[in-house]
Design an enzyme around this catalytic site. Structure first.
Site, PDB file in Angstrom:
ATOM      1  N   HIS A   1      48.687  44.077  46.228  1.00 37.89           N
ATOM      2  CA  HIS A   1      49.581  42.924  46.436  1.00 37.89           C
ATOM      3  C   HIS A   1      50.631  42.979  45.315  1.00 37.89           C
ATOM      4  O   HIS A   1      50.326  43.428  44.207  1.00 37.89           O
ATOM      5  CB  HIS A   1      48.725  41.660  46.308  1.00 37.89           C
TER       6      HIS A   1
ATOM      7  N   ASP B   1      41.505  42.725  40.979  1.00 41.23           N
ATOM      8  CA  ASP B   1      42.080  41.575  41.685  1.00 41.23           C
ATOM      9  C   ASP B   1      41.089  41.189  42.792  1.00 41.23           C
ATOM     10  O   ASP B   1      40.985  41.875  43.807  1.00 41.23           O
ATOM     11  CB  ASP B   1      43.445  42.002  42.253  1.00 41.23           C
TER      12      ASP B   1
ATOM     13  N   GLN C   1      40.956  38.516  47.417  1.00 39.25           N
ATOM     14  CA  GLN C   1      40.466  38.618  48.807  1.00 39.25           C
ATOM     15  C   GLN C   1      38.979  38.940  48.878  1.00 39.25           C
ATOM     16  O   GLN C   1      38.419  39.023  49.974  1.00 39.25           O
ATOM     17  CB  GLN C   1      41.250  39.701  49.570  1.00 39.25           C
TER      18      GLN C   1
ATOM     19  N   LYS D   1      41.913  30.306  48.162  1.00 39.11           N
ATOM     20  CA  LYS D   1      41.425  31.254  49.181  1.00 39.11           C
ATOM     21  C   LYS D   1      39.920  31.106  49.366  1.00 39.11           C
ATOM     22  O   LYS D   1      39.283  31.842  50.112  1.00 39.11           O
ATOM     23  CB  LYS D   1      41.777  32.685  48.769  1.00 39.11           C
TER      24      LYS D   1
ATOM     25  N   CYS E   1      53.369  40.812  51.082  1.00 36.28           N
ATOM     26  CA  CYS E   1      53.522  41.067  49.634  1.00 36.28           C
ATOM     27  C   CYS E   1      52.912  42.411  49.248  1.00 36.28           C
ATOM     28  O   CYS E   1      52.240  42.536  48.221  1.00 36.28           O
ATOM     29  CB  CYS E   1      52.884  39.952  48.800  1.00 36.28           C
TER      30      CYS E   1
HETATM   31  N1  PLP Z   1      46.076  39.512  45.228  1.00 37.52           N
HETATM   32  C1  PLP Z   1      45.795  39.565  46.522  1.00 37.52           C
HETATM   33  C2  PLP Z   1      45.019  40.733  47.052  1.00 37.52           C
HETATM   34  C3  PLP Z   1      46.204  38.538  47.370  1.00 37.52           C
HETATM   35  O1  PLP Z   1      45.924  38.593  48.666  1.00 37.52           O
HETATM   36  C4  PLP Z   1      46.921  37.455  46.826  1.00 37.52           C
HETATM   37  C5  PLP Z   1      47.435  36.380  47.692  1.00 37.52           C
HETATM   38  O2  PLP Z   1      47.595  36.523  48.870  1.00 37.52           O
HETATM   39  C6  PLP Z   1      47.168  37.441  45.465  1.00 37.52           C
HETATM   40  C7  PLP Z   1      46.734  38.484  44.692  1.00 37.52           C
HETATM   41  C8  PLP Z   1      47.918  36.327  44.827  1.00 37.52           C
HETATM   42  O3  PLP Z   1      47.133  35.187  44.850  1.00 37.52           O
HETATM   43  P1  PLP Z   1      47.732  33.774  44.410  1.00 37.52           P
HETATM   44  O4  PLP Z   1      48.988  33.589  45.208  1.00 37.52           O
HETATM   45  O5  PLP Z   1      46.658  32.816  44.781  1.00 37.52           O
HETATM   46  O6  PLP Z   1      47.985  33.828  42.956  1.00 37.52           O
END
Ligand code: PLP
Length: 405
Positions: A123, A200, A203, A226, A364
């Site tokens: 992402h 990260d 998900q 999430k 993203c």
């Molecule tokens: N990393 C991953 C794999 C994501 O899917 C997302 C959000 O969709 C994020 C990071 C960013 O998360 P947040 O917008 O809650 O900070």
């Protein structure tokens, strides 16, 4: 255990509504999940019964709010099996957790010409903070590629590692492909070369049992929104010996021990990284979300979501001209696809008219889109409150939309 999905759905007020006069089918859970009444009640209760600024005041309300806030820290610790509560830092989300590590780890450990390995399936929030840090420090970002099935090319990892590699940043689960990455294996390779690993977990945390000690990761990030909790709340887990060595990310109240114009000393963990008034009510309500998913049981919800994934995948593959991106056997409930001759945006917009919420676009993850030579996809992502009947409605609507084009 068989889940009583209809009963579970009754806990989610938003799912009861109709969109364009059709029952809502919410398949955008990878972007954000919906909240059960228990979380909404916890939020409400905080504001109506015990709201005060935490840690700093000696009065009853502040004390109660502090206790509830710290209880969530303990719940998160237990959920991901961290050793101590000092290692659980509240942030506003995964994005902020990554920026925190990129900044503070960068300040402490990165020199010019050092290298950070980042996977191709990340992402943007697990790419750009590292690029910003690399820009400040004169360091380099090295990409760990994926294959066309959406699998990380782990066999390339050892070749990519050099004496300058300081950190590997990788998603536990891809938000586009659903691929569940072999974190324990990547960590083993990283640590055998003295390299740190940032995971990260945005998900993964909503769908998998996370054990940071077993995975042996150095840092792990997640987002409450999430995980059926409030938005604006996230977590950073870190190994204590590392967090101790990192300088603060932001300055302000709470993160200090003593402030003098001649020099300031910093608070202990985790407060060193929690400058200013945090999202008090959100953190408290996140505790209710953790209770909710633990009551259902992570294994139970994961098993149901897997069943939904298999059911939907089989039905989608029956549609001529439909291609799914991400076909790894180790996969969570995310399906990204395109249909020949129909733009993903048109598909998503038309599905919405059937009351079906999916996501369209690059999710993203531009580098991942570039890998497949596409601009975007349609993405359907499931949560434990979804049903096979909803998948049937989705498939029928999708067929109608495709026929219209
Ligand atoms: N990393 C991953 C794999 C994501 O899917 C997302 C959000 O969709 C994020 C990071 C960013 O998360 P947040 O917008 O809650 O900070």
């Amino acid at each position: 255990m068989t889940l009583d999905i209809q009963k579970i759905r009754e806990d989610f007020p938003i799912l009861q509504q109709k969109i364009y006069n059709r029952p809502l089918v919410y398949f955008d859970n990878a972007a954000t999940t919906q909240r059960p009444q228990q979380v909404i009640d916890a939020l409400n209760k905080t504001y109506t019964e015990y709201y005060g600024n935490i840690h700093r005041a000696a009065h009853f309300l502040a004390d109660k709010a502090t206790t509830a806030y710290e209880e969530t820290r303990e719940k998160v610790r237990s959920l991901i099996n961290a050793e101590t509560r000092e290692q659980i830092i509240f942030t506003k989300g995964t994005t902020e957790s990554i920026n925190l590590v990129a900044f503070s780890f960068g300040e402490a450990f990165i020199q010019a010409e050092d290298e950070i390995i980042v996977s191709e399936m990340e992402h943007h929030s697990n790419i750009v903070p590292w690029q910003l840090m690399a820009g400040r420090k004169g360091a380099k970002i090295v990409m760990l590629p994926i294959d066309d099935d959406g699998r990380l090319q782990i066999e390339d990892l050892e070749k990519l590692i050099t004496s300058r590699t300081k950190l590997i940043a990788v998603a536990h689960v891809s938000n586009v492909l659903g691929t569940i990455n072999p974190i324990a294996e990547i960590t083993r390779i990283a640590h055998s070369k003295g390299i740190r690993i940032f995971v990260d977990g945005a998900q993964a945390a909503p769908h998998l049992h996370i054990d940071v000690q077993k995975l042996d990761v150095d840092f792990y990030a997640l987002s409450a929104h999430k995980m059926y909790g409030p938005n604006g709340v996230g977590v950073l887990y870190g190994k204590k010996e590392l967090l101790d060595q990192l300088p603060p990310y932001q300055g302000g109240g709470e993160m200090i021990s003593e402030v003098k114009f001649s020099g300031t000393t910093y608070n202990d963990l985790p407060y060193k990284f929690e400058a200013g008034t945090p999202n008090i009510s959100g953190v408290i309500a996140f505790g209710a979300a953790i209770d909710y998913i633990r009551n259902i049981g992570i294994e139970n919800l994961a098993a149901w979501e897997h069943e939904l994934l298999n059911y939907a995948t089989e039905k989608l593959l029956g549609i001529p001209g439909l291609r799914i991106y991400g076909t790894q056997p180790e996969k969570s409930g995310v399906i990204s696809f395109n249909v020949d001759g129909v733009h993903f945006f048109d598909l998503g917009t038309m599905l919405d008219k059937f009351g079906i919420a999916v996501r369209t676009g690059h999710h993203c993850a531009d580098p991942l889109m570039d890998h497949f030579g596409i601009q975007g996809t349609v993405r359907a992502s499931f949560a434990f409150y979804n049903t096979k009947e909803e998948i049937d409605v989705f498939i029928e609507a999708l067929k109608k939309v495709i026929a219209m084009f």
